[in-house]
Design an enzyme around this catalytic site. Sequence first.
Site, PDB file in Angstrom:
ATOM      1  CG  ASP A  10      -1.904  -0.994   1.225  1.00 15.94           C
ATOM      2  OD1 ASP A  10      -1.946  -1.715   0.212  1.00 15.94           O
ATOM      3  OD2 ASP A  10      -2.693  -0.938   2.214  1.00 15.94           O
ATOM      4  CE1 TYR A  60      -2.792   1.993  -6.710  1.00 17.33           C
ATOM      5  CE2 TYR A  60      -3.321   3.706  -4.748  1.00 17.33           C
ATOM      6  CZ  TYR A  60      -3.596   3.144  -5.999  1.00 17.33           C
ATOM      7  OH  TYR A  60      -4.700   3.503  -6.903  1.00 17.33           O
ATOM      8  CG  ASP A  61      -0.791   5.184  -0.122  1.00 23.35           C
ATOM      9  OD1 ASP A  61      -1.940   5.017  -1.003  1.00 23.35           O
ATOM     10  OD2 ASP A  61      -0.684   4.858   1.068  1.00 23.35           O
ATOM     11  CE  LYS A  67     -31.245 -12.712 -12.843  1.00 23.33           C
ATOM     12  NZ  LYS A  67     -31.289 -11.639 -11.986  1.00 23.33           N
ATOM     13  CE  LYS A 123     -33.736 -15.125 -10.236  1.00 21.75           C
ATOM     14  NZ  LYS A 123     -34.562 -14.586  -9.712  1.00 21.75           N
ATOM     15  CB  CYS A 133     -59.986  -0.171   7.859  1.00 20.88           C
ATOM     16  SG  CYS A 133     -58.443   0.815   7.663  1.00 20.88           S
ATOM     17  CB  CYS A 139     -59.991  -0.276   3.980  1.00 21.54           C
ATOM     18  SG  CYS A 139     -60.677   1.567   4.360  1.00 21.54           S
TER      19      CYS A 139
HETATM   20  S1  IVH Z   1     -27.732 -10.781 -19.178  1.00 20.50           S
HETATM   21  C1  IVH Z   1     -29.261  -9.816 -22.608  1.00 20.50           C
HETATM   22  N1  IVH Z   1     -26.370 -11.670 -17.499  1.00 20.50           N
HETATM   23  O1  IVH Z   1     -30.219  -9.821 -14.225  1.00 20.50           O
HETATM   24  C2  IVH Z   1     -29.741  -9.985 -21.365  1.00 20.50           C
HETATM   25  N2  IVH Z   1     -28.010 -10.551 -16.620  1.00 20.50           N
HETATM   26  O2  IVH Z   1     -32.961 -10.291 -14.430  1.00 20.50           O
HETATM   27  C3  IVH Z   1     -29.473  -9.041 -20.203  1.00 20.50           C
HETATM   28  N3  IVH Z   1     -27.834  -9.987 -14.328  1.00 20.50           N
HETATM   29  O3  IVH Z   1     -31.054  -6.665 -15.443  1.00 20.50           O
HETATM   30  C4  IVH Z   1     -28.922  -9.584 -19.123  1.00 20.50           C
HETATM   31  N4  IVH Z   1     -26.239 -11.260 -13.901  1.00 20.50           N
HETATM   32  O4  IVH Z   1     -28.825  -6.969 -14.258  1.00 20.50           O
HETATM   33  C5  IVH Z   1     -27.336 -11.087 -17.804  1.00 20.50           C
HETATM   34  N5  IVH Z   1     -24.722 -12.935 -15.897  1.00 20.50           N
HETATM   35  C6  IVH Z   1     -25.718 -12.091 -16.278  1.00 20.50           C
HETATM   36  C7  IVH Z   1     -26.403 -11.292 -15.205  1.00 20.50           C
HETATM   37  C8  IVH Z   1     -27.510 -10.605 -15.386  1.00 20.50           C
HETATM   38  C9  IVH Z   1     -26.926 -10.669 -13.245  1.00 20.50           C
HETATM   39  C10 IVH Z   1     -28.967  -9.188 -13.944  1.00 20.50           C
HETATM   40  C11 IVH Z   1     -29.001  -8.117 -14.809  1.00 20.50           C
HETATM   41  C12 IVH Z   1     -30.405  -7.725 -15.380  1.00 20.50           C
HETATM   42  C13 IVH Z   1     -31.211  -8.943 -14.503  1.00 20.50           C
HETATM   43  C14 IVH Z   1     -32.189  -9.514 -15.283  1.00 20.50           C
END
Ligand code: IVH
Length: 676
Positions: A40, A43-44, A122, A321, A415, A433
């Site tokens: 560090d 780098y600084d 994802k 997912k 309500c 309501c």
């Molecule tokens: S591709 C062409 N790849 O998921 C398709 N999205 O539910 C565009 N995301 O808004 C998305 N990891 O923010 C893609 N490996 C990945 C991703 C990813 C996370 C998010 C992204 C998008 C959302 C869609």
Amino acid sequence: MSDGRPELPARLLEKVRQLHQSIEQHNHNYYVLDTPTISDLDYDRLFRELKDLETRYPALITSTSPTQRVGASPLSSFQPASHRTAMLSLNNAFEDQEVSEFDRRMRETLEIDALSYAVEPKLDGVAISLVYEDGILVEAATRGDGSTGENVTQNIRTVRAIPLTLSGKVIPGLIEIRGEIHMRKLDFERLNQTQAKRGDKVFINARNAAAGSLRQLNPKITARRPLTFFAYAVGTLEGMKSPSTHSEMMDLLETFKIPVCPERAVVEGTEGLLNYHRRLEGLRPSLPYEMDGVVYKVNTLKQQEQIGFVARAPRFALAHKFVAEEAETLVEEISIQVGRTGVLTPVARLKSVFVGGVKVSNATLHNEDEVHRKDLRVGDTVKVRRAGDVIPEVVSVILENRPEDTKPFVMPKHCPVCDSEVVRIEGEIAVRCPNGLSCKAQLKGALSHFSSRRAMDIEGLGVKLIEQLIESKQVLSIADLYSLDHERLAGLERMADKSATNLINAIEKSKDTTLARVIYALGIRNVGASTALDLARNFGELDVLMEADEMRLLAVPEVGPIVALSLIDFFSVSKNREVINRLKAAGLTWPSVPLEQGSLRPLLGKTFVLTGTLEGMTREEAKKEITAAGGKVTGSVSKKTSYLVAGADPGGKLKKAEALEVTVLNEEALMSLLSE
Ligand code: IVH
């Protein structure tokens, strides 16, 4: 670097160029590769050396200098930034079978037997688009509604993992890179500890922390937050030959020193996809960043193009997912929340428990039927689940643990906020309501929604303040916001003269708005931000939308019978029309929207009846064409029919059309209408 600066000695310019390169290389080693090669302190030293030179020769300072990452002064708001190509979302899958169906669909569309996929985590963060012109970062924007986001360039410049200039020998004239801003697990924990120590806000999870940090108007705050980035797509590439696959595109980004996820891979067929999903689910706890699934993309870019898009998501990609995480805890209370639309929602108040790294103390129970179906009672032990950014939910009751004296849940008849007798609308599960904006809970919901970011975006109008405005009777309807009195406002608790002025300014600013925002802000049931955008594009003017009948509404691609009915219901209530008039009178203005889709749908609002034999196409084909152009095809002729299309041997329908003076078209006339 030396361009246009002849007055500085070449030796000095070369020295500065080397310092830039070396500092950025160390940034990359540290923030992307996670393997720093200097201390560090060293780098600084480098950084200070550059800084000193820049102080001595201010002409050396360029926007791409590593010293200029955190220079900008705070903004008063983010400017809109429109995307060159739309930023899309992804279709989700949870089951293995959905994955094999996806693979089959892709192969069928392409008419091939085997297919390669690019696969990657994802990431659980915030989508961002980075524009580099001639290798220099010129704009960074959030996704927003997909077509327009917010310009967050000065915040993104503080993210050390993102290069200010692209590395490499061949640099494209223009490239728009998409990816996810996120916070690593450890960095997130550390940040929360510091926040807590300082008495600052603690974030619920890494994604919220990333989103909150990115939305700071003061880039100095963003600079202190440990944000990082992985790219996952390229929106536009100009001035250089495009690779032919997604994975090669990611490799190319890597050569520019753009961070890409190291866990990305290429696999074959359903088996390959599912194996990757299993492998990453296993790796998940040991990886430094958060993810909520994996993403599959057809690897060859030409094939992606061939497969195309549906609505707001590519057809060639799928997010698979992970199974949500679960935990057990105790139900301490079942309380009732009254929402913006008056719906009473039972909520389980839970003994706090960590689920997937997030502390959960409430879970929505959706509605009365749901509570009875699960037979959930106060005192029960329950299984709670949380999937990604989804609101926690109670999965099941552990009956063995039920204490003896529990009682079944009873939905209140009144309500809990305004004490009106609740109603259950026929065919609906929800209890409401009926007191509308006279019920404080609904007024509060309406005001929060109205002022929210995607609606009128009134900064500074938080829930606490809304409550005070309601309690002090300064606001009885959303339109009242535009006649707030500075003095009375400043008189509220915790409200100083300055904050009152700021709020009034923010409200004033919101008057200059867009049609889509207004439609969304009205809080019409079942009309979300993206439907509002579609409505704006299809109707162009609020008055036209207000008068639209069901048929006209149904002609909008995103509008189904439920949304159409909600719109008709809303605009038929005179109080609502009055609010709209008051908003206009208060000075709300928006430009009319060019009928972008309308022009592509020349037959919008027109009804057709087909009869007789057509020559060039079957009736089924004609129907498809008409519907695609926005028209509707019905079975029998009435006064409302716009056109009868008559082929050979037309029969009784032609007579009826003539009697009702409905315009009769032959096939040729239909074709010219369609191509208009
Ligand atoms: S591709 C062409 N790849 O998921 C398709 N999205 O539910 C565009 N995301 O808004 C998305 N990891 O923010 C893609 N490996 C990945 C991703 C990813 C996370 C998010 C992204 C998008 C959302 C869609």
